[in-house]
Design a protein around this motif. Structure first.
Motif, short mmCIF file in Angstrom:
data_model
loop_
_atom_site.label_atom_id
_atom_site.label_comp_id
_atom_site.label_asym_id
_atom_site.label_seq_id
_atom_site.Cartn_x
_atom_site.Cartn_y
_atom_site.Cartn_z
N VAL A 3 4.12 36.36 18.06
CA VAL A 3 4.20 36.10 19.51
C VAL A 3 4.75 37.32 20.23
O VAL A 3 5.34 38.21 19.62
CB VAL A 3 5.05 34.85 19.83
CG1 VAL A 3 4.47 33.62 19.17
CG2 VAL A 3 6.49 35.05 19.48
N SER A 4 4.60 37.33 21.55
CA SER A 4 5.08 38.46 22.36
C SER A 4 6.60 38.47 22.39
O SER A 4 7.25 37.47 22.10
CB SER A 4 4.53 38.35 23.78
OG SER A 4 5.14 37.25 24.44
N ARG B 119 12.16 33.80 25.17
CA ARG B 119 12.21 32.45 25.72
C ARG B 119 12.65 31.45 24.64
O ARG B 119 13.51 30.59 24.88
CB ARG B 119 10.84 32.04 26.26
CG ARG B 119 10.87 30.70 27.00
CD ARG B 119 9.49 30.14 27.27
NE ARG B 119 8.74 29.78 26.08
CZ ARG B 119 9.00 28.71 25.31
NH1 ARG B 119 10.01 27.92 25.59
NH2 ARG B 119 8.26 28.45 24.26
N LEU B 120 12.12 31.59 23.43
CA LEU B 120 12.50 30.70 22.34
C LEU B 120 13.97 30.91 21.95
O LEU B 120 14.68 29.95 21.64
CB LEU B 120 11.59 30.92 21.13
CG LEU B 120 10.18 30.36 21.26
CD1 LEU B 120 9.28 30.90 20.17
CD2 LEU B 120 10.21 28.84 21.24
N GLU B 121 14.41 32.15 21.97
CA GLU B 121 15.80 32.45 21.65
C GLU B 121 16.74 31.77 22.65
O GLU B 121 17.77 31.19 22.27
CB GLU B 121 16.02 33.96 21.64
CG GLU B 121 17.38 34.39 21.14
CD GLU B 121 17.52 35.89 21.05
OE1 GLU B 121 18.46 36.32 20.37
OE2 GLU B 121 16.72 36.62 21.66
N GLN B 122 16.38 31.81 23.93
CA GLN B 122 17.18 31.14 24.96
C GLN B 122 17.17 29.62 24.74
O GLN B 122 18.19 28.95 24.89
CB GLN B 122 16.66 31.47 26.34
CG GLN B 122 16.93 32.89 26.76
CD GLN B 122 16.27 33.24 28.09
OE1 GLN B 122 15.46 32.48 28.62
NE2 GLN B 122 16.62 34.41 28.62
N GLU B 123 16.01 29.09 24.36
CA GLU B 123 15.90 27.65 24.12
C GLU B 123 16.82 27.23 22.97
O GLU B 123 17.54 26.24 23.07
CB GLU B 123 14.45 27.29 23.80
CG GLU B 123 14.24 25.81 23.51
CD GLU B 123 12.80 25.48 23.17
OE1 GLU B 123 12.60 24.42 22.54
OE2 GLU B 123 11.89 26.25 23.52
N PHE B 124 16.81 28.01 21.89
CA PHE B 124 17.67 27.68 20.75
C PHE B 124 19.14 27.89 21.09
O PHE B 124 20.01 27.17 20.58
CB PHE B 124 17.26 28.48 19.51
CG PHE B 124 16.08 27.88 18.81
CD1 PHE B 124 16.22 26.72 18.06
CD2 PHE B 124 14.84 28.45 18.91
CE1 PHE B 124 15.13 26.14 17.42
CE2 PHE B 124 13.75 27.90 18.28
CZ PHE B 124 13.89 26.73 17.53
N SER B 125 19.43 28.85 21.94
CA SER B 125 20.81 29.05 22.38
C SER B 125 21.30 27.82 23.14
O SER B 125 22.42 27.35 22.94
CB SER B 125 20.89 30.30 23.24
OG SER B 125 22.22 30.51 23.66
N ARG B 126 20.44 27.29 24.04
CA ARG B 126 20.79 26.07 24.78
C ARG B 126 20.97 24.89 23.82
O ARG B 126 21.90 24.09 23.99
CB ARG B 126 19.71 25.75 25.81
CG ARG B 126 19.76 26.63 27.05
CD ARG B 126 18.87 26.11 28.16
NE ARG B 126 17.47 25.98 27.80
CZ ARG B 126 16.56 26.94 27.89
NH1 ARG B 126 16.90 28.13 28.35
NH2 ARG B 126 15.30 26.72 27.55
#
Length: 149
Positions: A122-123, A129-136
């Motif tokens: 992925v880009s 974006r996924l890293e931020q989602e997992f951080s949340r």
């Protein structure tokens, strides 16, 4: 007879190349694997140390000449140059194997998100974006663990 949905059959020639291409790839793969096993062994380190000690011991014999220095510098440069490619090949194969194993675990787990398969492709923006989602998700889990129960 149909294939089981959980069974994956690897392709014989995914690259579309001919037998000659597969033979070259096979020869390189065999060489790279054999070389990495041999050069990563304790014996390779011992031989390298012995060569270095021999080179150091010949210093007085050759009056610490520039030619002697040039020989060791050239030899180590060539070995280093070739080892870079060997190490990169080994790391690429290992990383690919790990990704495939993780992809299989994700695919086999009914609760996992199949969008995570091939995540390495992925880009950078999607990865962020996924890293931020997992951080949340981590923060939410931490809050739930800290809540009095």
């Amino acid at each position: 007879m149909g294939q089981d949905a959980n069974e994956i059959t690897p392709r014989r020639d995914a690259s579309g190349g001919g037998k000659k291409d597969r033979d070259k790839e096979g020869i390189f793969r065999i060489f790279a694997r054999s070389a990495s096993q041999a050069l990563g062994s304790p014996w390779a380190l011992i031989i390298a140390i012995l060569i270095t000690m021999l080179w150091a011991a010949t210093g007085p014999t050759f009056h610490f000449s520039d030619t002697r220095q040039l020989v060791i510098n050239t030899g180590t440069s060539i070995v280093t140059f070739l080892m870079v490619f060997l190490i990169q090949n080994t790391q690429n194969r290992d990383a690919k194997a790990v990704h495939l194993k993780l992809d299989e675990l994700i695919r086999a787990n009914k609760d996992a998100r199949n969008q995570m398969v091939d995540l390495q492709k992925v880009s950078d923006a999607e990865m962020a974006r996924l890293e931020q989602e997992f951080s949340r998700l981590r923060e939410a889990a931490k809050k739930n663990d800290d809540a009095p129960g």
